[in-house]
Design a protein around this motif. Structure first.
Motif, PDB file in Angstrom:
ATOM      1  N   SER A  27       0.820  -1.209   0.000  1.00  0.00           N
ATOM      2  CA  SER A  27       0.000   0.000   0.000  1.00  0.00           C
ATOM      3  C   SER A  27       0.855   1.261   0.000  1.00  0.00           C
ATOM      4  O   SER A  27       0.512   2.253  -0.653  1.00  0.00           O
ATOM      5  CB  SER A  27      -0.933  -0.025   1.210  1.00  0.00           C
ATOM      6  N   LEU A  28       1.961   1.233   0.729  1.00  0.00           N
ATOM      7  CA  LEU A  28       2.871   2.380   0.740  1.00  0.00           C
ATOM      8  C   LEU A  28       3.391   2.670  -0.665  1.00  0.00           C
ATOM      9  O   LEU A  28       3.452   3.825  -1.087  1.00  0.00           O
ATOM     10  CB  LEU A  28       4.057   2.117   1.673  1.00  0.00           C
ATOM     11  N   GLY A  29       3.760   1.628  -1.386  1.00  0.00           N
ATOM     12  CA  GLY A  29       4.252   1.802  -2.750  1.00  0.00           C
ATOM     13  C   GLY A  29       3.203   2.408  -3.663  1.00  0.00           C
ATOM     14  O   GLY A  29       3.485   3.328  -4.435  1.00  0.00           O
ATOM     15  N   ALA A  30       1.984   1.919  -3.560  1.00  0.00           N
ATOM     16  CA  ALA A  30       0.896   2.445  -4.393  1.00  0.00           C
ATOM     17  C   ALA A  30       0.595   3.899  -4.050  1.00  0.00           C
ATOM     18  O   ALA A  30       0.404   4.734  -4.938  1.00  0.00           O
ATOM     19  CB  ALA A  30      -0.351   1.579  -4.229  1.00  0.00           C
ATOM     20  N   SER A  31       0.578   4.202  -2.758  1.00  0.00           N
ATOM     21  CA  SER A  31       0.311   5.578  -2.335  1.00  0.00           C
ATOM     22  C   SER A  31       1.415   6.522  -2.782  1.00  0.00           C
ATOM     23  O   SER A  31       1.156   7.648  -3.216  1.00  0.00           O
ATOM     24  CB  SER A  31       0.176   5.642  -0.814  1.00  0.00           C
ATOM     25  N   LEU A  32       2.653   6.059  -2.680  1.00  0.00           N
ATOM     26  CA  LEU A  32       3.775   6.884  -3.098  1.00  0.00           C
ATOM     27  C   LEU A  32       3.722   7.158  -4.599  1.00  0.00           C
ATOM     28  O   LEU A  32       3.947   8.279  -5.045  1.00  0.00           O
ATOM     29  CB  LEU A  32       5.094   6.224  -2.716  1.00  0.00           C
ATOM     30  N   GLN A  33       3.383   6.152  -5.366  1.00  0.00           N
ATOM     31  CA  GLN A  33       3.257   6.336  -6.817  1.00  0.00           C
ATOM     32  C   GLN A  33       2.211   7.399  -7.129  1.00  0.00           C
ATOM     33  O   GLN A  33       2.448   8.290  -7.946  1.00  0.00           O
ATOM     34  CB  GLN A  33       2.867   5.023  -7.492  1.00  0.00           C
ATOM     35  N   ALA A  34       1.082   7.317  -6.467  1.00  0.00           N
ATOM     36  CA  ALA A  34       0.007   8.282  -6.708  1.00  0.00           C
ATOM     37  C   ALA A  34       0.477   9.700  -6.385  1.00  0.00           C
ATOM     38  O   ALA A  34       0.226  10.641  -7.154  1.00  0.00           O
ATOM     39  CB  ALA A  34      -1.224   7.920  -5.887  1.00  0.00           C
ATOM     40  N   LYS A  35       1.155   9.854  -5.268  1.00  0.00           N
ATOM     41  CA  LYS A  35       1.637  11.187  -4.875  1.00  0.00           C
ATOM     42  C   LYS A  35       2.695  11.709  -5.844  1.00  0.00           C
ATOM     43  O   LYS A  35       2.702  12.889  -6.181  1.00  0.00           O
ATOM     44  CB  LYS A  35       2.203  11.166  -3.457  1.00  0.00           C
ATOM     45  N   LEU A  36       3.599  10.840  -6.265  1.00  0.00           N
ATOM     46  CA  LEU A  36       4.651  11.274  -7.179  1.00  0.00           C
ATOM     47  C   LEU A  36       4.095  11.664  -8.545  1.00  0.00           C
ATOM     48  O   LEU A  36       4.716  12.434  -9.274  1.00  0.00           O
ATOM     49  CB  LEU A  36       5.713  10.181  -7.329  1.00  0.00           C
ATOM     50  N   ASN A  37       2.936  11.151  -8.887  1.00  0.00           N
ATOM     51  CA  ASN A  37       2.308  11.493 -10.162  1.00  0.00           C
ATOM     52  C   ASN A  37       1.576  12.824 -10.123  1.00  0.00           C
ATOM     53  O   ASN A  37       1.193  13.346 -11.159  1.00  0.00           O
ATOM     54  CB  ASN A  37       1.344  10.391 -10.608  1.00  0.00           C
ATOM     55  N   GLU A  38       1.366  13.363  -8.919  1.00  0.00           N
ATOM     56  CA  GLU A  38       0.706  14.662  -8.810  1.00  0.00           C
ATOM     57  C   GLU A  38       1.690  15.756  -9.236  1.00  0.00           C
ATOM     58  O   GLU A  38       2.844  15.751  -8.826  1.00  0.00           O
ATOM     59  CB  GLU A  38       0.248  14.912  -7.377  1.00  0.00           C
ATOM     60  N   GLN A  39       1.208  16.669 -10.031  1.00  0.00           N
ATOM     61  CA  GLN A  39       2.058  17.744 -10.534  1.00  0.00           C
ATOM     62  C   GLN A  39       2.536  18.622  -9.384  1.00  0.00           C
ATOM     63  O   GLN A  39       1.766  19.012  -8.517  1.00  0.00           O
ATOM     64  CB  GLN A  39       1.289  18.599 -11.533  1.00  0.00           C
ATOM     65  N   GLY A  42       7.086  16.985  -4.818  1.00  0.00           N
ATOM     66  CA  GLY A  42       8.445  16.454  -4.774  1.00  0.00           C
ATOM     67  C   GLY A  42       8.518  15.159  -3.993  1.00  0.00           C
ATOM     68  O   GLY A  42       7.547  14.733  -3.363  1.00  0.00           O
ATOM     69  N   LYS A  43       9.699  14.537  -4.015  1.00  0.00           N
ATOM     70  CA  LYS A  43       9.894  13.243  -3.345  1.00  0.00           C
ATOM     71  C   LYS A  43       9.647  13.332  -1.845  1.00  0.00           C
ATOM     72  O   LYS A  43       8.955  12.487  -1.279  1.00  0.00           O
ATOM     73  CB  LYS A  43      11.293  12.711  -3.622  1.00  0.00           C
ATOM     74  N   LEU A  44      10.192  14.359  -1.207  1.00  0.00           N
ATOM     75  CA  LEU A  44      10.023  14.492   0.239  1.00  0.00           C
ATOM     76  C   LEU A  44       8.565  14.751   0.589  1.00  0.00           C
ATOM     77  O   LEU A  44       8.028  14.144   1.518  1.00  0.00           O
ATOM     78  CB  LEU A  44      10.922  15.600   0.790  1.00  0.00           C
ATOM     79  N   GLU A  45       7.927  15.637  -0.162  1.00  0.00           N
ATOM     80  CA  GLU A  45       6.503  15.911   0.065  1.00  0.00           C
ATOM     81  C   GLU A  45       5.676  14.643  -0.096  1.00  0.00           C
ATOM     82  O   GLU A  45       4.753  14.394   0.677  1.00  0.00           O
ATOM     83  CB  GLU A  45       5.983  16.962  -0.925  1.00  0.00           C
ATOM     84  N   ALA A  46       5.997  13.871  -1.103  1.00  0.00           N
ATOM     85  CA  ALA A  46       5.264  12.627  -1.350  1.00  0.00           C
ATOM     86  C   ALA A  46       5.440  11.664  -0.179  1.00  0.00           C
ATOM     87  O   ALA A  46       4.468  11.069   0.300  1.00  0.00           O
ATOM     88  CB  ALA A  46       5.736  11.981  -2.649  1.00  0.00           C
ATOM     89  N   MET A  47       6.665  11.512   0.302  1.00  0.00           N
ATOM     90  CA  MET A  47       6.911  10.602   1.418  1.00  0.00           C
ATOM     91  C   MET A  47       6.208  11.088   2.689  1.00  0.00           C
ATOM     92  O   MET A  47       5.642  10.289   3.439  1.00  0.00           O
ATOM     93  CB  MET A  47       8.401  10.423   1.657  1.00  0.00           C
ATOM     94  N   GLU A  48       6.213  12.394   2.915  1.00  0.00           N
ATOM     95  CA  GLU A  48       5.533  12.944   4.088  1.00  0.00           C
ATOM     96  C   GLU A  48       4.028  12.700   4.007  1.00  0.00           C
ATOM     97  O   GLU A  48       3.390  12.321   4.994  1.00  0.00           O
ATOM     98  CB  GLU A  48       5.821  14.435   4.226  1.00  0.00           C
ATOM     99  N   ALA A  49       3.454  12.911   2.832  1.00  0.00           N
ATOM    100  CA  ALA A  49       2.017  12.707   2.647  1.00  0.00           C
ATOM    101  C   ALA A  49       1.636  11.240   2.832  1.00  0.00           C
ATOM    102  O   ALA A  49       0.628  10.920   3.466  1.00  0.00           O
ATOM    103  CB  ALA A  49       1.584  13.203   1.260  1.00  0.00           C
ATOM    104  N   VAL A  50       2.454  10.347   2.286  1.00  0.00           N
ATOM    105  CA  VAL A  50       2.196   8.910   2.414  1.00  0.00           C
ATOM    106  C   VAL A  50       2.306   8.479   3.876  1.00  0.00           C
ATOM    107  O   VAL A  50       1.482   7.714   4.371  1.00  0.00           O
ATOM    108  CB  VAL A  50       3.155   8.103   1.507  1.00  0.00           C
ATOM    109  N   ALA A  51       3.308   8.986   4.569  1.00  0.00           N
ATOM    110  CA  ALA A  51       3.468   8.656   5.989  1.00  0.00           C
ATOM    111  C   ALA A  51       2.237   9.097   6.783  1.00  0.00           C
ATOM    112  O   ALA A  51       1.707   8.336   7.597  1.00  0.00           O
ATOM    113  CB  ALA A  51       4.732   9.315   6.537  1.00  0.00           C
ATOM    114  N   MET A  52       1.764  10.310   6.512  1.00  0.00           N
ATOM    115  CA  MET A  52       0.590  10.819   7.220  1.00  0.00           C
ATOM    116  C   MET A  52      -0.639   9.978   6.865  1.00  0.00           C
ATOM    117  O   MET A  52      -1.425   9.614   7.750  1.00  0.00           O
ATOM    118  CB  MET A  52       0.350  12.287   6.862  1.00  0.00           C
TER     119      MET A  52
END
Length: 88
Positions: A27-39, A42-52
């Motif tokens: 699930s973490l991988g899928a969530s990270l992919q979705a966040k990274l696809n948002e215009q 960035g990588k750190l923002e995506a990881m922070e959002a997924v963690a939350m």
């Protein structure tokens, strides 16, 4: 072989190492992919959002990803991870 091609085989192994359920690793991988696809995300923002989103610390997300290669490999390989799951 892509970075996450063997995720299903290694999911339980990685989950055991980081102390979270195998389903959450996927699930973490899928969530990270979705966040990274948002215009503009960035990588750190995506990881922070997924963690939350998953209720875990950012360092736990990084720990999971570290078992699959470098950060650069992770970013390029996460597409393969989710692509494989979506083809099911």
């Amino acid at each position: 072989m892509g970075l996450f091609d063997d995720l299903e085989k290694r999911c339980e192994e990685v989950a055991g190492k980081v102390g979270i359920p195998p389903e959450q690793v996927q699930s973490l991988g899928a969530s990270l992919q979705a966040k990274l696809n948002e215009q503009g995300v960035g990588k750190l923002e995506a990881m922070e959002a997924v963690a939350m989103q998953h209720g875990i610390p950012v360092d736990k997300v990084q720990e999971v990803l570290s078992h699959f290669g470098s950060e650069q490999d992770m970013v390029s390989g996460v597409t393969n991870l989710v692509g494989g799951f979506l083809k099911r």
